[in-house]
Design a protein around this motif. Sequence first.
Motif, short mmCIF file in Angstrom:
data_model
loop_
_atom_site.label_atom_id
_atom_site.label_comp_id
_atom_site.label_asym_id
_atom_site.label_seq_id
_atom_site.Cartn_x
_atom_site.Cartn_y
_atom_site.Cartn_z
N LEU A 60 0.83 -1.20 0.00
CA LEU A 60 0.00 0.00 0.00
C LEU A 60 0.87 1.26 0.00
CD1 LEU A 60 -2.81 1.20 0.05
CD2 LEU A 60 -2.76 1.06 2.54
N GLY A 61 1.96 1.23 0.73
CA GLY A 61 2.88 2.37 0.73
C GLY A 61 3.51 2.59 -0.63
N ALA A 62 3.87 1.49 -1.30
CA ALA A 62 4.44 1.59 -2.65
C ALA A 62 3.41 2.15 -3.62
CB ALA A 62 4.93 0.22 -3.11
N LEU A 63 2.17 1.73 -3.48
CA LEU A 63 1.10 2.23 -4.35
C LEU A 63 0.88 3.73 -4.14
CD1 LEU A 63 -1.12 1.50 -6.41
CD2 LEU A 63 -2.63 1.13 -4.46
N ILE A 64 0.92 4.16 -2.88
CA ILE A 64 0.76 5.58 -2.58
C ILE A 64 1.90 6.39 -3.18
CG2 ILE A 64 0.82 7.27 -0.69
CD1 ILE A 64 -0.80 5.19 0.96
N LEU A 65 3.13 5.90 -3.03
CA LEU A 65 4.28 6.60 -3.61
C LEU A 65 4.17 6.67 -5.13
CD1 LEU A 65 7.03 7.97 -3.32
CD2 LEU A 65 8.06 5.70 -3.47
N TRP A 66 3.77 5.57 -5.74
CA TRP A 66 3.61 5.54 -7.19
C TRP A 66 2.55 6.54 -7.64
CZ3 TRP A 66 0.77 1.66 -10.65
CH2 TRP A 66 1.22 1.77 -11.96
N ALA A 67 1.44 6.62 -6.92
CA ALA A 67 0.39 7.58 -7.26
C ALA A 67 0.89 9.01 -7.09
CB ALA A 67 -0.85 7.34 -6.39
N VAL A 106 7.32 7.45 -18.14
CA VAL A 106 7.79 7.76 -16.78
C VAL A 106 6.93 7.04 -15.74
CG1 VAL A 106 8.16 9.61 -15.11
CG2 VAL A 106 8.85 9.92 -17.47
N THR A 107 5.65 6.89 -16.02
CA THR A 107 4.78 6.12 -15.12
C THR A 107 5.25 4.67 -15.03
OG1 THR A 107 2.88 7.55 -15.54
CG2 THR A 107 2.42 5.34 -14.72
N LEU A 108 5.54 4.08 -16.17
CA LEU A 108 6.04 2.69 -16.17
C LEU A 108 7.38 2.59 -15.44
CD1 LEU A 108 5.28 1.44 -19.79
CD2 LEU A 108 4.08 0.87 -17.67
N TYR A 109 8.29 3.52 -15.73
CA TYR A 109 9.60 3.48 -15.09
C TYR A 109 9.51 3.71 -13.59
CZ TYR A 109 14.53 4.34 -14.24
OH TYR A 109 15.80 4.29 -13.74
N SER A 110 8.69 4.67 -13.17
CA SER A 110 8.55 4.91 -11.73
C SER A 110 7.88 3.71 -11.05
CB SER A 110 7.77 6.20 -11.46
OG SER A 110 6.44 6.09 -11.91
N GLY A 111 6.94 3.07 -11.75
CA GLY A 111 6.34 1.86 -11.20
C GLY A 111 7.36 0.76 -11.03
N TYR A 112 8.23 0.62 -12.00
CA TYR A 112 9.32 -0.36 -11.89
C TYR A 112 10.21 -0.04 -10.69
CZ TYR A 112 13.80 -2.56 -12.72
OH TYR A 112 14.96 -3.25 -12.55
N LEU A 113 10.60 1.22 -10.56
CA LEU A 113 11.47 1.60 -9.44
C LEU A 113 10.80 1.40 -8.09
CD1 LEU A 113 13.16 4.86 -10.77
CD2 LEU A 113 14.17 2.59 -10.56
N VAL A 114 9.52 1.74 -8.01
CA VAL A 114 8.80 1.63 -6.73
C VAL A 114 8.58 0.17 -6.36
CG1 VAL A 114 6.56 2.05 -5.64
CG2 VAL A 114 7.75 3.90 -6.81
N TRP A 115 8.21 -0.65 -7.32
CA TRP A 115 7.83 -2.03 -7.01
C TRP A 115 8.98 -3.02 -7.05
CZ3 TRP A 115 3.25 -2.87 -4.92
CH2 TRP A 115 2.26 -1.93 -5.12
N PHE A 116 9.98 -2.80 -7.91
CA PHE A 116 10.98 -3.83 -8.10
C PHE A 116 12.41 -3.42 -7.75
CE2 PHE A 116 7.62 -4.69 -11.27
CZ PHE A 116 7.16 -5.86 -10.70
N ALA A 117 12.67 -2.15 -7.53
CA ALA A 117 14.04 -1.73 -7.24
C ALA A 117 14.28 -1.61 -5.76
CB ALA A 117 14.34 -0.40 -7.91
#
Length: 117
Positions: A60-67, A106-117
């Motif tokens: 949930l924290g990752a989702l909030i950061l991504w949003a 940038v949305t895809l890249y930030s999602g990658y960084l938030v969820w997988f990095a």
Amino acid sequence: MKSARRSNEPLTWSLFAAGGLLAAFLTPPLLLATALLAPLGLLGEGLRFERVRAFLDHPLGALILWALIALPLWHAAHRLYHGLSDLKVGAHRLTYALCYGFAFLVTLYSGYLVWFA
């Protein structure tokens, strides 16, 4: 009877509205807390690295950061595209592809960084 042409405007307007809401209501308090109050020590232990990292490790924290990253970006892309369109700058399809394509990448890249990095 002539059928209505399908449009992707509802999607872009909804992303624009969500990004505007986040940019207006959440960005100023987050900037105040992280850029001023925390460095001055006024938040105590609230924004220690370990606590923030634990929050961001939760889905949930990752989702909030991504949003918080992606939605204001879509808001800016929508404003930029319509501003350029109003000024009659560039070809309609090219500016559309550049503005929204950049926001999408940038949305895809930030999602990658938030969820997988």
